[in-house]
Scaffold this active site. Sequence first.
Site, PDB file in Angstrom:
ATOM      1  N   THR A  34       0.822  -1.216   0.000  1.00 37.23           N
ATOM      2  CA  THR A  34       0.000   0.000   0.000  1.00 37.23           C
ATOM      3  C   THR A  34       0.847   1.253   0.000  1.00 37.23           C
ATOM      4  O   THR A  34       0.459   2.279  -0.553  1.00 37.23           O
ATOM      5  CB  THR A  34      -0.927  -0.008   1.232  1.00 37.23           C
ATOM      6  OG1 THR A  34      -1.790  -1.127   1.120  1.00 37.23           O
ATOM      7  CG2 THR A  34      -1.745   1.254   1.334  1.00 37.23           C
ATOM      8  N   TYR A  47      -8.223   1.189  -3.727  1.00 32.38           N
ATOM      9  CA  TYR A  47      -6.896   1.468  -4.281  1.00 32.38           C
ATOM     10  C   TYR A  47      -6.257   0.167  -4.736  1.00 32.38           C
ATOM     11  O   TYR A  47      -6.728  -0.925  -4.424  1.00 32.38           O
ATOM     12  CB  TYR A  47      -6.011   2.147  -3.230  1.00 32.38           C
ATOM     13  CG  TYR A  47      -5.581   1.244  -2.102  1.00 32.38           C
ATOM     14  CD1 TYR A  47      -6.373   1.091  -0.970  1.00 32.38           C
ATOM     15  CD2 TYR A  47      -4.390   0.532  -2.183  1.00 32.38           C
ATOM     16  CE1 TYR A  47      -5.981   0.243   0.053  1.00 32.38           C
ATOM     17  CE2 TYR A  47      -3.992  -0.314  -1.151  1.00 32.38           C
ATOM     18  CZ  TYR A  47      -4.791  -0.449  -0.038  1.00 32.38           C
ATOM     19  OH  TYR A  47      -4.405  -1.285   0.977  1.00 32.38           O
ATOM     20  N   THR A 113       1.546  -4.525   4.199  1.00 30.05           N
ATOM     21  CA  THR A 113       1.400  -4.827   5.632  1.00 30.05           C
ATOM     22  C   THR A 113       0.787  -6.203   5.879  1.00 30.05           C
ATOM     23  O   THR A 113       0.939  -6.759   6.953  1.00 30.05           O
ATOM     24  CB  THR A 113       0.517  -3.773   6.312  1.00 30.05           C
ATOM     25  OG1 THR A 113      -0.766  -3.768   5.685  1.00 30.05           O
ATOM     26  CG2 THR A 113       1.162  -2.400   6.233  1.00 30.05           C
ATOM     27  N   ASP A 114       0.100  -6.766   4.873  1.00 31.79           N
ATOM     28  CA  ASP A 114      -0.604  -8.038   5.099  1.00 31.79           C
ATOM     29  C   ASP A 114       0.337  -9.150   5.574  1.00 31.79           C
ATOM     30  O   ASP A 114      -0.027  -9.917   6.461  1.00 31.79           O
ATOM     31  CB  ASP A 114      -1.312  -8.506   3.820  1.00 31.79           C
ATOM     32  CG  ASP A 114      -2.533  -7.657   3.499  1.00 31.79           C
ATOM     33  OD1 ASP A 114      -3.162  -7.896   2.453  1.00 31.79           O
ATOM     34  OD2 ASP A 114      -2.819  -6.737   4.291  1.00 31.79           O
ATOM     35  N   LYS A 186       0.071  -7.936  12.751  1.00 29.20           N
ATOM     36  CA  LYS A 186      -0.948  -7.006  12.248  1.00 29.20           C
ATOM     37  C   LYS A 186      -2.257  -7.356  12.939  1.00 29.20           C
ATOM     38  O   LYS A 186      -2.749  -8.480  12.819  1.00 29.20           O
ATOM     39  CB  LYS A 186      -1.075  -7.111  10.725  1.00 29.20           C
ATOM     40  CG  LYS A 186      -2.062  -6.106  10.123  1.00 29.20           C
ATOM     41  CD  LYS A 186      -2.074  -6.153   8.611  1.00 29.20           C
ATOM     42  CE  LYS A 186      -3.032  -5.092   8.038  1.00 29.20           C
ATOM     43  NZ  LYS A 186      -3.050  -5.100   6.546  1.00 29.20           N
ATOM     44  N   GLU A 307      -1.852 -29.787  27.458  1.00 27.44           N
ATOM     45  CA  GLU A 307      -3.075 -30.573  27.245  1.00 27.44           C
ATOM     46  C   GLU A 307      -2.838 -31.706  26.248  1.00 27.44           C
ATOM     47  O   GLU A 307      -3.606 -32.662  26.195  1.00 27.44           O
ATOM     48  CB  GLU A 307      -4.183 -29.662  26.698  1.00 27.44           C
ATOM     49  CG  GLU A 307      -4.830 -28.767  27.745  1.00 27.44           C
ATOM     50  CD  GLU A 307      -6.082 -28.103  27.195  1.00 27.44           C
ATOM     51  OE1 GLU A 307      -6.016 -26.907  26.895  1.00 27.44           O
ATOM     52  OE2 GLU A 307      -7.086 -28.811  27.019  1.00 27.44           O
TER      53      GLU A 307
END
Length: 350
Positions: A34, A47, A113-114, A186, A307
């Site tokens: 981005t 965008y 950023t993903d 994120k 567990e």
Amino acid sequence: MNTFRKLILVTAALLAAVTLSAKPRVRIIATGGTIAGVSATSASSAYTAGQVGIQTLIDAVPQMLYLADVSGEQLVNIGSQDMNDEVWLQLAKRINVLLNEEGYDAVVVTHGTDTMEETAYFLNLTVKSEKPVILVGSMRPSTAISADGPANLYNAVAAAASPECVGLGVLCCMNNQLLDAKSVIKTHTIDCDTFEGGKVGCIGYVYNGEAHILQRVTNKHTVNSEFDITRLDRLPRVGIVYGYANCSPLPMQAFVDAHFDGIVLAGVGDGNFYKDVFDVAVAAQQRGIQIVRSSRCPTGPTCLNSEVDDARYHFVAALDLNPQKARILLMLALTKTHDWQEIQQYFMEY
Ligand code: DGL
């Protein structure tokens, strides 16, 4: 030309040389995202990522030239949802050459950023230098009202140029914060302050063109990493299976049938399986496909032999790594060993 004029010119040239030489050499590698995105209008949330080239990004922030001798190169120009093993290997190898052979003092990587947290962690395990490597992106495209990219890029160059950031491992610089590669995640789909460091928090801040470090991590990284990708042109295949109530075993079975090298469970709670999935996982481990238990919970460790009796089934517990980072460590671990106990030791150290 008279002697006085010659003296002036020589002095000016020396001053220029000293000034430039005093500034760290920072190389920016652009991958898209981005921060390089373009929207239809400045007010539009619609965008496309990965549209603007690195020189345009640099030209948009001339103030960074007071911080460092900045230059750039474009590796790819993609939305980071399309980040892949091939780019990761190219990026890690290029950073090692820039820092260890071409004399750069630091590297900044502009990135979507993903999957920034994943690339940061992969580089944390494969970059062979203590010099700063800073990943930076933005949540608003370059054409948006109050675009956050220029300030983030300025801060990333400030961090890269800062001696404070040497030896900290790979960092992400977003929204004035510095976050370490192991903890960064994120957390929000659209907020500018989306990046957090889980229970660790941020390790520092950047403001007024300077990095201010609050804490240091204890996990192994960069020059202390045993993983070497120099001669690798591919990585082992590791898939992630998401856990939920009444979970279908089909996704995990599909990874088994496709002969994946490892499978990470994003389990419920402390890395627990639904019973049908558990049975597939036991069979997969017996076929030599390494199972790693992580958790869909955003924070907290996936505990060893808690567990689930990992020792009995030869499962590995992800401890403090979320599923997407556990996958990266398992991929690199499988380039060294298929022994579940040796792999568990890597999860304790990295
Ligand atoms: N397509 C997403 C990416 O490149 C946009 C998100 C962003 O970069 O902020 O990661």
